[in-house]
Every structure is written in structure tokens, then in C-alpha cells.
Design a protein around this motif. Structure first.
Motif, PDB file in Angstrom:
ATOM      1  N   PHE A   9       0.812  -1.219   0.000  1.00 25.94           N
ATOM      2  CA  PHE A   9       0.000   0.000   0.000  1.00 25.94           C
ATOM      3  C   PHE A   9       0.849   1.274   0.000  1.00 25.94           C
ATOM      4  O   PHE A   9       0.510   2.255  -0.650  1.00 25.94           O
ATOM      5  CB  PHE A   9      -0.972   0.004   1.192  1.00 25.94           C
ATOM      6  N   LEU A  10       1.978   1.227   0.703  1.00 23.73           N
ATOM      7  CA  LEU A  10       2.864   2.396   0.777  1.00 23.73           C
ATOM      8  C   LEU A  10       3.488   2.693  -0.588  1.00 23.73           C
ATOM      9  O   LEU A  10       3.523   3.846  -1.028  1.00 23.73           O
ATOM     10  CB  LEU A  10       3.968   2.127   1.819  1.00 23.73           C
ATOM     11  N   ASN A  11       3.954   1.638  -1.266  1.00 22.35           N
ATOM     12  CA  ASN A  11       4.537   1.816  -2.602  1.00 22.35           C
ATOM     13  C   ASN A  11       3.490   2.315  -3.593  1.00 22.35           C
ATOM     14  O   ASN A  11       3.759   3.201  -4.399  1.00 22.35           O
ATOM     15  CB  ASN A  11       5.156   0.509  -3.110  1.00 22.35           C
ATOM     16  N   LYS A  12       2.278   1.737  -3.523  1.00 17.45           N
ATOM     17  CA  LYS A  12       1.188   2.156  -4.424  1.00 17.45           C
ATOM     18  C   LYS A  12       0.857   3.629  -4.172  1.00 17.45           C
ATOM     19  O   LYS A  12       0.645   4.395  -5.113  1.00 17.45           O
ATOM     20  CB  LYS A  12      -0.047   1.266  -4.172  1.00 17.45           C
ATOM     21  N   TRP A  13       0.842   4.016  -2.914  1.00 23.48           N
ATOM     22  CA  TRP A  13       0.572   5.410  -2.525  1.00 23.48           C
ATOM     23  C   TRP A  13       1.635   6.342  -3.108  1.00 23.48           C
ATOM     24  O   TRP A  13       1.322   7.406  -3.626  1.00 23.48           O
ATOM     25  CB  TRP A  13       0.539   5.523  -0.995  1.00 23.48           C
ATOM     26  N   LEU A  14       2.904   5.935  -3.018  1.00 24.66           N
ATOM     27  CA  LEU A  14       4.016   6.748  -3.538  1.00 24.66           C
ATOM     28  C   LEU A  14       3.922   6.916  -5.054  1.00 24.66           C
ATOM     29  O   LEU A  14       4.196   7.982  -5.590  1.00 24.66           O
ATOM     30  CB  LEU A  14       5.360   6.114  -3.172  1.00 24.66           C
ATOM     31  N   TYR A  15       3.507   5.839  -5.761  1.00 21.96           N
ATOM     32  CA  TYR A  15       3.379   5.917  -7.224  1.00 21.96           C
ATOM     33  C   TYR A  15       2.167   6.741  -7.646  1.00 21.96           C
ATOM     34  O   TYR A  15       2.264   7.626  -8.495  1.00 21.96           O
ATOM     35  CB  TYR A  15       3.248   4.506  -7.834  1.00 21.96           C
ATOM     36  N   VAL A  16       1.010   6.444  -7.017  1.00 19.41           N
ATOM     37  CA  VAL A  16      -0.264   7.047  -7.446  1.00 19.41           C
ATOM     38  C   VAL A  16      -0.439   8.469  -6.927  1.00 19.41           C
ATOM     39  O   VAL A  16      -0.774   9.382  -7.682  1.00 19.41           O
ATOM     40  CB  VAL A  16      -1.461   6.151  -7.006  1.00 19.41           C
ATOM     41  N   ARG A  17      -0.219   8.672  -5.637  1.00 14.16           N
ATOM     42  CA  ARG A  17      -0.511   9.967  -5.023  1.00 14.16           C
ATOM     43  C   ARG A  17       0.662  10.944  -5.041  1.00 14.16           C
ATOM     44  O   ARG A  17       0.459  12.152  -5.044  1.00 14.16           O
ATOM     45  CB  ARG A  17      -0.973   9.778  -3.563  1.00 14.16           C
ATOM     46  N   MET A  18       1.905  10.441  -5.014  1.00 11.30           N
ATOM     47  CA  MET A  18       3.061  11.347  -4.935  1.00 11.30           C
ATOM     48  C   MET A  18       3.898  11.362  -6.213  1.00 11.30           C
ATOM     49  O   MET A  18       4.767  12.219  -6.375  1.00 11.30           O
ATOM     50  CB  MET A  18       3.946  10.974  -3.735  1.00 11.30           C
ATOM     51  N   GLY A  19       3.643  10.415  -7.115  1.00  8.73           N
ATOM     52  CA  GLY A  19       4.365  10.370  -8.388  1.00  8.73           C
ATOM     53  C   GLY A  19       5.853  10.099  -8.233  1.00  8.73           C
ATOM     54  O   GLY A  19       6.670  10.578  -9.030  1.00  8.73           O
TER      55      GLY A  19
END
Length: 314
Positions: free
Chosen positions: A31-41
């Protein structure tokens, strides 16, 4: 005699703590990696590079504390592993970035059939018919989920397929290298991580910006920097806890625990990232899970059978 229950509770408590750490870390990292890709680019290869650097730093601290003893290995012995290690982490992360969490998780289940195929073709290993039959529901389930995925992404499927292929090769080679070099996974990872880090360091500038927007030295917020470092620490914790759990539990505990994580991660993806789920996808997930459980059951009964034969031998 009165102190015996207290003593037996301590190892159980440690085991429960180890399983909880692994559960939390394994789910958090996705979830943390997905968050970094999707929400923070945040750039993918750069994040993988951070993970490798933190893992190596963590292993250096572990060997300094005497948790394991490094074994002297020649770089050329570890080079194919370091290359496949790079490939499997990069492609797995690219699959996570470009697919829904459900598709990402199910694609990873294809590693088992591919490993069976590689070992059969390249190493001449034979598998019982019942083991081969369990690969049918696993493959069918992954196909159903991908075909009916509302957010189907061709590029995502290419990355997922490459991730499965390289991960399978890596897992086969790790087993062979551990046996050949007489080392454990931590001793091997101690050499792999810095070598893979060096490889990515040479590659990153050609694919991702280093300075400015989207680069590792770009104008990131404090929360983004903290999340990236946290992601690196959790990635190391996943590696370390897997090694510890395998050494302290039975295969049944570890495998069943793995299926529990698989289900929680799938549910979390649909709840946290609002990934759509059709009835056919649900059928695909159930089909794959059935195949994984059947495969695990047959493999474990095979291992138990092998142990009982050894015991009966005069």
C-alpha cells in the motif's frame, strides 16, 4: 516446574510477534509503494534503489550485531543473481504501479506454475500429476481476473508477465546458489543488495530524472521523503522477518500465513484504492486461491511423506 509454562510462553510470544511484524510489513509495503506511485508520483527505479540501499545498510548493521556471519564470495558468483534481483524488484514494482492491487497480487501467483515449468524444462525435475493439476485453477483464475479487470492495462500486464518470469528465475537460482555456495539467504542478500544497488545507480539517470521535478533530488515535501525512507525500512523488515519466520516455524504455518496475507492485501486494495471488482474477477480470485491452497496441501503432504520414509529407514 512452576516456571515451565512461563518459559514455553516466551517462544510463542516471540513467534506471534514475528508473524505480526511480517503481516504488518508485507501489507504496508504494497500500500505504501502504491501510494508513492499514485498519489506522490515518486519514480519507480529510484524507489527500488532506495530499497536496495536501506536493505544493504540494515544487513550491515545485522552482521555488526552478530545476527549472521558474512561468507566470502566472488562477485562473479553473485552477478547473475544480482541482475535477476534487480529485474524482479523493478518489474514487480512497475506491475504494482500500472495495475490494480488485485491484478498485481494475482499475477504474482503465476510464479508457482512458471517455476514448475523452468525446473521441468531446464533442470529435468519431475512433478507428480496432482501438483501439475493444481496449476490449472491458478492459471485460469489469473486469466479470468485479468480479462475482466475494468482497469485492464496492456503495459501493466507486460510488466506483470516480465515480473513473474524474472521472479521465477531468481527463485530457482537462489535455491541453486544457496546449495552450491553453502550460504543462507541473508549471507547471499548481503552481497546481492550492494551489487544490485550499483547496477541501478548506473541505469536510473537514463530512465528517470535525478534533479528537478520527479527526480530523487527534486523538491519533495518532508512527508514524501519520510514515506520513501519508511518504505525502505519496511522493505528490509519484510526480508528479515521472512528469513526469521522460515527458520522458526513449520512450512504449514508459513504457507497458511501467506494465504491470509494474500486475502487481506486483495481486500485492502479494493477498500483503500477503490479498485472495482466484478463477479467474474471474484470468481478468478477464488479459483486462484483454491489452486494455491491445493498446491500447498499436496507439497506439504509430499514433504511429510518424505520425512516418514526417512524415519522408517533402518
Amino acid at each position: 516446574a512452576a516456571s515451565l509454562p512461563g518459559r514455553s510462553r516466551r517462544p510463542r510470544g516471540r513467534l506471534a510477534a514475528g508473524l505480526l511484524v511480517n503481516l504488518a510489513a508485507s501489507i504496508c509495503i504494497v500500500f505504501l509503494n502504491k501510494w508513492l506511485y499514485v498519489r506522490m508520483g515518486f519514480p519507480n527505479l529510484t524507489l527500488t534503489l532506495v530499497h536496495f540501499a536501506v536493505t544493504w545498510l540494515g544487513l550491515y548493521v545485522c552482521q555488526a550485531l552478530g545476527i549472521f556471519s558474512p561468507k566470502s564470495l566472488r562477485p562473479r558468483q553473485v552477478l547473475p543473481l544480482a541482475l535477476s534481483f534487480c529485474g524482479f524488484v523493478v518489474f514487480t514494482n512497475l506491475s504494482l504501479q500500472n495495475n490494480t492491487i488485485g491484478t498485481y497480487q494475482l499475477a504474482k501467483a503465476m510464479t508457482t506454475p512458471v517455476i514448475v515449468l523452468i525446473q521441468s524444462v531446464a533442470y529435468g525435475k519431475t512433478f507428480p500429476a496432482r501438483i501439475k493439476l493444481t496449476l490449472i485453477p491458478i492459471t485460469l483464475g489469473v486469466f479470468l481476473n485479468s480479462y475482466y479487470d475494468v482497469k485492464f492495462n496492456f503495459l501493466g500486464m507486460v510488466f506483470a508477465s516480465l515480473g513473474v518470469l524474472v521472479t521465477s528465475l531468481y527463485q530457482v537460482w537462489v535455491g541453486a546458489k544457496q546449495h552450491e555456495l553453502q550460504v543462507n539467504s541473508m549471507q547471499l542478500l548481503y552481497y546481492q543488495a550492494p551489487m544490485s544497488c550499483g547496477m541501478l545507480l548506473c541505469v536510473v539517470p537514463f530512465f528517470e530524472p535525478v534533479f528537478g521535478d520527479g527526480g530523487i533530488f527534486g523538491p519533495w515535501t518532508l512527508s514524501a521523503v519520510f514515506t520513501v525512507l519508511l518504505s525502505g525500512i519496511i522493505a528490509f523488515m519484510v526480508n528479515l522477518s521472512i528469513y526469521w519466520i522460515i527458520g522458526n516455524t513449520s512450512p504449514v504455518t508459513y504457507n497458511m500465513f501467506g494465504h491470509f496475507k494474500f486475502c487481506i492485501t486483495l481486500m485492502g486494495g479494493y477498500l483503500l484504492f477503490k479498485d472495482p471488482l466484478s463477479i467474474n474477477q471474484g470468481l478468478g480470485i477464488t479459483c486462484t486461491l483454491f489452486g494455491i491452497l491445493a498446491y500447498t496441501h499436496f507439497k506439504l503432504s509430499e514433504q511429510e511423506g518424505g520425512k516418514s520414509k526417512l524415519v522408517q529407514r533402518p
